[in-house]
Structures are given as C-alpha cells and as structure tokens.
Design an enzyme around this catalytic site. Structure first.
Site, PDB file in Angstrom:
ATOM      1  N   ARG A  26      38.594  -0.566 -35.801  1.00 37.98           N
ATOM      2  CA  ARG A  26      39.378  -1.629 -36.433  1.00 37.98           C
ATOM      3  C   ARG A  26      38.559  -2.143 -37.612  1.00 37.98           C
ATOM      4  O   ARG A  26      37.404  -2.558 -37.436  1.00 37.98           O
ATOM      5  CB  ARG A  26      39.606  -2.762 -35.437  1.00 37.98           C
ATOM      6  CG  ARG A  26      40.265  -3.938 -36.090  1.00 37.98           C
ATOM      7  CD  ARG A  26      40.270  -5.141 -35.204  1.00 37.98           C
ATOM      8  NE  ARG A  26      40.894  -6.247 -35.905  1.00 37.98           N
ATOM      9  CZ  ARG A  26      40.506  -7.503 -35.789  1.00 37.98           C
ATOM     10  NH1 ARG A  26      39.513  -7.826 -35.013  1.00 37.98           N
ATOM     11  NH2 ARG A  26      41.122  -8.440 -36.460  1.00 37.98           N
ATOM     12  N   GLU A  43      46.785  -3.364 -29.635  1.00 36.23           N
ATOM     13  CA  GLU A  43      46.224  -2.900 -30.904  1.00 36.23           C
ATOM     14  C   GLU A  43      45.362  -1.659 -30.716  1.00 36.23           C
ATOM     15  O   GLU A  43      45.357  -0.758 -31.543  1.00 36.23           O
ATOM     16  CB  GLU A  43      45.412  -4.024 -31.549  1.00 36.23           C
ATOM     17  CG  GLU A  43      46.302  -5.201 -31.940  1.00 36.23           C
ATOM     18  CD  GLU A  43      45.513  -6.444 -32.286  1.00 36.23           C
ATOM     19  OE1 GLU A  43      45.059  -6.535 -33.422  1.00 36.23           O
ATOM     20  OE2 GLU A  43      45.345  -7.311 -31.418  1.00 36.23           O
ATOM     21  N   LYS A  62      34.094  -4.954 -29.019  1.00 39.31           N
ATOM     22  CA  LYS A  62      35.098  -4.656 -27.989  1.00 39.31           C
ATOM     23  C   LYS A  62      35.399  -3.171 -28.083  1.00 39.31           C
ATOM     24  O   LYS A  62      35.441  -2.617 -29.188  1.00 39.31           O
ATOM     25  CB  LYS A  62      36.392  -5.426 -28.255  1.00 39.31           C
ATOM     26  CG  LYS A  62      36.267  -6.908 -28.000  1.00 39.31           C
ATOM     27  CD  LYS A  62      37.631  -7.577 -28.097  1.00 39.31           C
ATOM     28  CE  LYS A  62      37.467  -9.069 -28.274  1.00 39.31           C
ATOM     29  NZ  LYS A  62      38.487  -9.689 -29.079  1.00 39.31           N
ATOM     30  N   ASN A  74      44.270 -16.573 -30.224  1.00 39.96           N
ATOM     31  CA  ASN A  74      43.315 -17.494 -30.834  1.00 39.96           C
ATOM     32  C   ASN A  74      43.586 -17.603 -32.325  1.00 39.96           C
ATOM     33  O   ASN A  74      43.574 -18.672 -32.903  1.00 39.96           O
ATOM     34  CB  ASN A  74      41.895 -16.988 -30.604  1.00 39.96           C
ATOM     35  CG  ASN A  74      41.272 -17.671 -29.428  1.00 39.96           C
ATOM     36  OD1 ASN A  74      41.450 -18.878 -29.247  1.00 39.96           O
ATOM     37  ND2 ASN A  74      40.563 -16.926 -28.618  1.00 39.96           N
ATOM     38  N   HIS A 112      46.203  -9.157 -38.853  1.00 39.88           N
ATOM     39  CA  HIS A 112      46.921  -8.866 -37.593  1.00 39.88           C
ATOM     40  C   HIS A 112      47.926  -7.718 -37.772  1.00 39.88           C
ATOM     41  O   HIS A 112      48.853  -7.593 -36.985  1.00 39.88           O
ATOM     42  CB  HIS A 112      47.730 -10.084 -37.080  1.00 39.88           C
ATOM     43  CG  HIS A 112      46.920 -11.117 -36.381  1.00 39.88           C
ATOM     44  ND1 HIS A 112      47.357 -12.416 -36.259  1.00 39.88           N
ATOM     45  CD2 HIS A 112      45.733 -11.071 -35.748  1.00 39.88           C
ATOM     46  CE1 HIS A 112      46.462 -13.122 -35.594  1.00 39.88           C
ATOM     47  NE2 HIS A 112      45.460 -12.322 -35.278  1.00 39.88           N
ATOM     48  N   ARG A 148      41.480 -22.773 -36.475  1.00 41.03           N
ATOM     49  CA  ARG A 148      41.804 -22.758 -37.911  1.00 41.03           C
ATOM     50  C   ARG A 148      42.988 -23.676 -38.194  1.00 41.03           C
ATOM     51  O   ARG A 148      43.937 -23.733 -37.412  1.00 41.03           O
ATOM     52  CB  ARG A 148      42.161 -21.346 -38.372  1.00 41.03           C
ATOM     53  CG  ARG A 148      41.016 -20.370 -38.301  1.00 41.03           C
ATOM     54  CD  ARG A 148      41.407 -19.053 -38.976  1.00 41.03           C
ATOM     55  NE  ARG A 148      40.488 -18.004 -38.586  1.00 41.03           N
ATOM     56  CZ  ARG A 148      40.860 -16.860 -38.003  1.00 41.03           C
ATOM     57  NH1 ARG A 148      42.129 -16.598 -37.778  1.00 41.03           N
ATOM     58  NH2 ARG A 148      39.960 -15.956 -37.668  1.00 41.03           N
ATOM     59  N   ASN A 194      36.031  -2.214 -31.939  1.00 39.27           N
ATOM     60  CA  ASN A 194      36.341  -3.412 -32.714  1.00 39.27           C
ATOM     61  C   ASN A 194      35.055  -4.230 -32.798  1.00 39.27           C
ATOM     62  O   ASN A 194      34.704  -4.944 -31.865  1.00 39.27           O
ATOM     63  CB  ASN A 194      37.454  -4.182 -31.994  1.00 39.27           C
ATOM     64  CG  ASN A 194      37.817  -5.466 -32.706  1.00 39.27           C
ATOM     65  OD1 ASN A 194      37.187  -5.835 -33.708  1.00 39.27           O
ATOM     66  ND2 ASN A 194      38.821  -6.159 -32.201  1.00 39.27           N
TER      67      ASN A 194
HETATM   68  P1  ADP Z   1      42.588 -13.407 -29.210  1.00 43.18           P
HETATM   69  O1  ADP Z   1      43.354 -13.848 -30.409  1.00 43.18           O
HETATM   70  O2  ADP Z   1      41.157 -13.852 -29.190  1.00 43.18           O
HETATM   71  O3  ADP Z   1      42.800 -11.949 -28.839  1.00 43.18           O
HETATM   72  P2  ADP Z   1      44.407 -13.979 -27.030  1.00 43.18           P
HETATM   73  O4  ADP Z   1      45.500 -13.209 -27.667  1.00 43.18           O
HETATM   74  O5  ADP Z   1      43.838 -13.475 -25.754  1.00 43.18           O
HETATM   75  O6  ADP Z   1      43.211 -14.259 -28.026  1.00 43.18           O
HETATM   76  O7  ADP Z   1      44.960 -15.456 -26.804  1.00 43.18           O
HETATM   77  C1  ADP Z   1      44.156 -16.486 -26.331  1.00 43.18           C
HETATM   78  C2  ADP Z   1      45.010 -17.721 -26.160  1.00 43.18           C
HETATM   79  O8  ADP Z   1      46.059 -17.429 -25.224  1.00 43.18           O
HETATM   80  C3  ADP Z   1      44.242 -18.914 -25.612  1.00 43.18           C
HETATM   81  O9  ADP Z   1      44.610 -20.083 -26.325  1.00 43.18           O
HETATM   82  C4  ADP Z   1      44.750 -18.996 -24.178  1.00 43.18           C
HETATM   83  O10 ADP Z   1      44.718 -20.302 -23.676  1.00 43.18           O
HETATM   84  C5  ADP Z   1      46.182 -18.543 -24.364  1.00 43.18           C
HETATM   85  N1  ADP Z   1      46.799 -18.218 -23.077  1.00 43.18           N
HETATM   86  C6  ADP Z   1      46.510 -17.210 -22.241  1.00 43.18           C
HETATM   87  N2  ADP Z   1      47.269 -17.302 -21.115  1.00 43.18           N
HETATM   88  C7  ADP Z   1      48.044 -18.392 -21.258  1.00 43.18           C
HETATM   89  C8  ADP Z   1      49.035 -19.055 -20.454  1.00 43.18           C
HETATM   90  N3  ADP Z   1      49.384 -18.579 -19.263  1.00 43.18           N
HETATM   91  N4  ADP Z   1      49.617 -20.157 -20.932  1.00 43.18           N
HETATM   92  C9  ADP Z   1      49.271 -20.645 -22.147  1.00 43.18           C
HETATM   93  N5  ADP Z   1      48.355 -20.093 -22.949  1.00 43.18           N
HETATM   94  C10 ADP Z   1      47.741 -18.989 -22.516  1.00 43.18           C
END
Ligand code: ADP
Length: 416
Positions: free
Chosen positions: A100, A397, A14, A221, A190, A251, A7
């Site tokens: 990806r 994914e 990644k 994110n 996604h 965003r 990715n």
């Molecule tokens: P990406 O979209 O970059 O792959 P992730 O799916 O890892 O990101 O999601 C990141 C988000 O998940 C961040 O906002 C992080 O704070 C949130 N997050 C991870 N663990 C927790 C938790 N225990 N409680 C609330 N939010 C969480």
C-alpha cells in the site's frame, strides 16, 4: 499465487498473506493465510500474529526499523520449524509482494509493478506525503533486501482510484498557476477501500461497472466519502491531504482556512503546531475531550449522557449527512449508499443518525435490518421501497491489493 500484502507506516507495519489468483477472482476463492501487525517499530515493538489454524500470538521485542520488523514476521511465520502455514514453508513460496503506497500524485493512475523508475516516482511524491511515502518506500526496500531483486513487488496507491476526478472536483479555487507550479489540488485517499466496496456492490447487484452510480462512505479512524459515477470516482471528501472533509478520530475535516492564522496568533503557535492540532487533537477527540474511539463515545453518551460525547457524535453524523446530500447532487441521484470502515460496518446507531430525515432523498433505513448488520456482516439495510439502497459492505483493502498485485505480475509474462 501467495501474495504478501504490506502496509508500512512510520512506526507500524500491517501485513496479510493472501492466496489469490486472477482465475479465482470470479469465485472469491481467496484465502488469508496469515495476518498481523507490528506496532511501535523503533523501540520495544509489539507484534500480533494470526496464522490460519493457529492461536493468536502476541510478542514483544526490540525492532529498529521496517526491515527488522519484516524479518521478524517471516522468521516467526515461515522460517520457524513448526510454524508451517498451508503451502508455505520457505520464502520462495511467497510469489509477490503488494505494497500500500499512500501518495501516487498525478503520476500513478493505477497499480504498478515496482522498478527503479516507479521508486523514483514514489520518492517524488514524498513532499506531498512526507510522513507516509518514506515509510512505504522503507517497506519496499526492506522487502527487496530480504527477498532479493527477483521477487516482483507491486505498488497500490491510495490516491489512484480518484485520478478519474474531473478538474471541477479536484481544483481548489486558488490562483491556477499555484496548481501548475506546486500541484496543489485535491487527490483524495482511501481509494483502495472505496474501489473495493464499489466492486463488491457490483458483484452483489450483478451490475456492470458502467452502471455503478453510488456513494461510498468509509468511516473508521480516518473517514471519507466518495461519489462514484459509471464506476469511476468523480469526487471524494479528502483533498490535498487526508485532513479535508469528514470529521475523523483526531482530524478536524473541513475548517475555514482563516482559522489557522487566527489560532496561531491567539495561542502563540507555529503553523506546524496548528497543523498538528488539526490532525492529531481535533475531530472526535477534540470535540469530546475524551477519546477518538466512536464506540467509547457512544457508550459514554448512552450510559452517562455525556454532553460533549453527544456533541462530537452529532457533529460527526451531520458532516457525513451533508456530504451525502452534496454527492447526491454531484451525481444527479444515486442507486446506493454504501457504509464501510470500523464505524460504518459496526454502528447501527451512527448509520441511523446519518440517514435520519433523508427520506425525501429516497433514503429509508429498515430499523431491524440496520441493527442486525454488524460484526463483519454484509447486506442491505434499507426498506424495500427506499429509492437509494443502503448497504453495509465490510472493506478489504488487503484483498484488493493482493488481486492488483497478481494482475500486475501476470501482465508481465517474462516474470511469471
Ligand atoms: P482504521 O481507520 O484505523 O482502520 P477502523 O476502520 O478499524 O480504523 O475503525 C475504527 C473505529 O471504528 C473506532 O472509532 C471504533 O470505535 C469504531 N468501531 C468499531 N466497532 C464499533 C462499534 N461496534 N460501534 C461503534 N464504533 C465502532
């Protein structure tokens, strides 16, 4: 087969090294042999490597581009004496690469084995994803020069799962010739994540693809919701770009388009600057003025009662709730609501706030099950009488990309 899943972003890479096979798919006997990330490619890069049975390694070195990053990973994981991963001691033990690719436009409706025509097709989509597709192409070319032409490489597109959307869902109501001329329409992103969790839901429920009528919500994110009817995506919240839809880390999600011109005028900004503001300085970060990280916002709200942190969380949850309502209407009802992504998988509080007062729609969370479902666990968090089952299903994914890669490679017998 050992599949290297890549990715590639503009400054990050990644990867996962996954052993999987079409014959194994039914039993879920796939193994992730190694995974990691290279950040800050182009300067002093930071590398995190996790290999099966070995302690995590964090390294730093100058890496000028994706090719250098990939070379570095392979040297440290495969080619270094003593680095041996089970079953992998030479580059020839990697049997295929799955990439990806963010944008497949209207051309790519499923994953494909990469050849020169596919490369041209991905290049043609660059104008739709000017930051992402060039980086993805960089990864493909780097892999080709390191492994040689003979190694099969497969492109798995973020957009292709949503290619089943009907016109009424993907068209914007702007003059139709603009769609024809410039392909301005909703594509959705996604797709790999929504498709993976829908597949997993089917497995857990023992359902056929055609009987899968659900709403999936990926909250990380980046955030998006997807309405899935008879196993197909029929609507999704991201649009022409990943900016549309839900509130995300940085965003804005949906805004009135007139704001762009107004903002440019009031703040003396160019349109490019406004675009950057909506992509990088808005969402949770913009509303809270603190961070784009949901966990930190929840901590701020709980420990200090921070008003703007609460506001950001409230706007975030309210937007998801509205999309759930919209998709229940679009689908004429759903059997399940599935949460995934870092926030969706880990935050019981966010799930609670989203599902709060949705009982009328047949969505009722079971508080204890909801609180218990964190840290990569998978299961149902709704009550026994909830008409719409609520699930938490961790996304994967990379696994889906690896499986698609095997499928595409095996479909061409002369290669395999
Ligand atoms: P990406 O979209 O970059 O792959 P992730 O799916 O890892 O990101 O999601 C990141 C988000 O998940 C961040 O906002 C992080 O704070 C949130 N997050 C991870 N663990 C927790 C938790 N225990 N409680 C609330 N939010 C969480």
């Amino acid at each position: 087969m050992n599949v290297l899943v890549l990715n590639c972003g503009s400054s990050s890479l990644k990867f996962q090294l996954v052993e999987t096979d079409v014959d194994l798919m039914a039993s879920d006997a796939d193994t992730c042999k190694a995974r990691g990330v290279v950040e800050r490619i182009g300067s002093q890069a930071l590398i995190t490597l996790n290999a099966e049975g070995q302690p995590q390694r964090k390294l730093a070195t100058a890496l000028r581009d994706q090719g250098a990053a990939l070379d570095f990973i392979l040297r440290n994981l495969v080619l270094q004496p003593g680095a041996a991963l089970p079953g992998i001691s030479a580059l020839s033990d990697i049997h295929a690469i799955g990439h990806r690719v963010v944008h497949g436009g209207e051309k790519f409706k499923k994953s494909v084995l990469i050849d020169s025509e596919v490369l041209r097709g991905i290049e043609e989509c660059i104008e739709l994803a000017p930051l992402h597709n060039p980086a993805n192409l960089g990864g493909i070319r780097a892999a080709r020069s390191l492994f040689g032409e003979g190694l099969p490489q497969v492109a798995v597109f973020d957009t292709s799962f949503h290619s089943s959307m009907p016109e009424e869902a993907y068209l914007y109501s702007i003059p139709y010739p603009l769609y024809r001329r410039h392909k301005i329409r909703r594509y959705g992103f996604h797709g790999t994540s929504h498709r993976y969790v829908a597949h997993r839901y089917r497995q857990l429920e023992g359902k056929e693809r055609e009987a899968t009528n659900i709403i999936t919500v990926h909250l990380g994110n980046g955030c998006s919701a997807c309405a899935i009817k008879a196993g197909n995506s029929v609507d999704t919240s991201m649009g022409f770009t990943p900016l549309e839809g839900l509130v995300m880390g940085t965003r804005s999600g949906d805004v009135d388009p007139s704001i762009l011109e107004f903002l440019a005028h009031k703040e003396g900004m160019s349109l490019a600057e406004v675009d950057l503001l909506l992509n990088k300085q808005s969402g949770l970060l913009g509303l809270s003025g603190l961070t784009n990280d949901m966990r930190e916002l929840l901590d701020e709200e709980r420990e200090h009662g921070d008003r703007r942190a609460r506001l950001a969380i409230d706007v975030f949850c309210y937007r998801v709730k509205k999309y759930v309502g919209a998709y229940l209407a679009a689908l004429g009802g759903a059997d399940a609501l599935v949460f995934t992504g870092g926030i969706g998988e880990n935050s019981a509080e966010i799930r609670r706030r989203i599902c709060n007062e949705l009982e009328w729609f047949g969505i009722a969370l079971e508080p204890e099950a909801n609180v218990a479902m964190t840290g990569g666990k998978e299961g149902v968090v709704s009550t026994a009488i909830s008409r719409v089952k609520v699930y938490v299903i961790p996304t994967n994914e990379e696994l889906l990309i690896a499986r698609d890669t095997v499928r595409c490679v095996k479909a061409v017998p002369r290669r395999w």
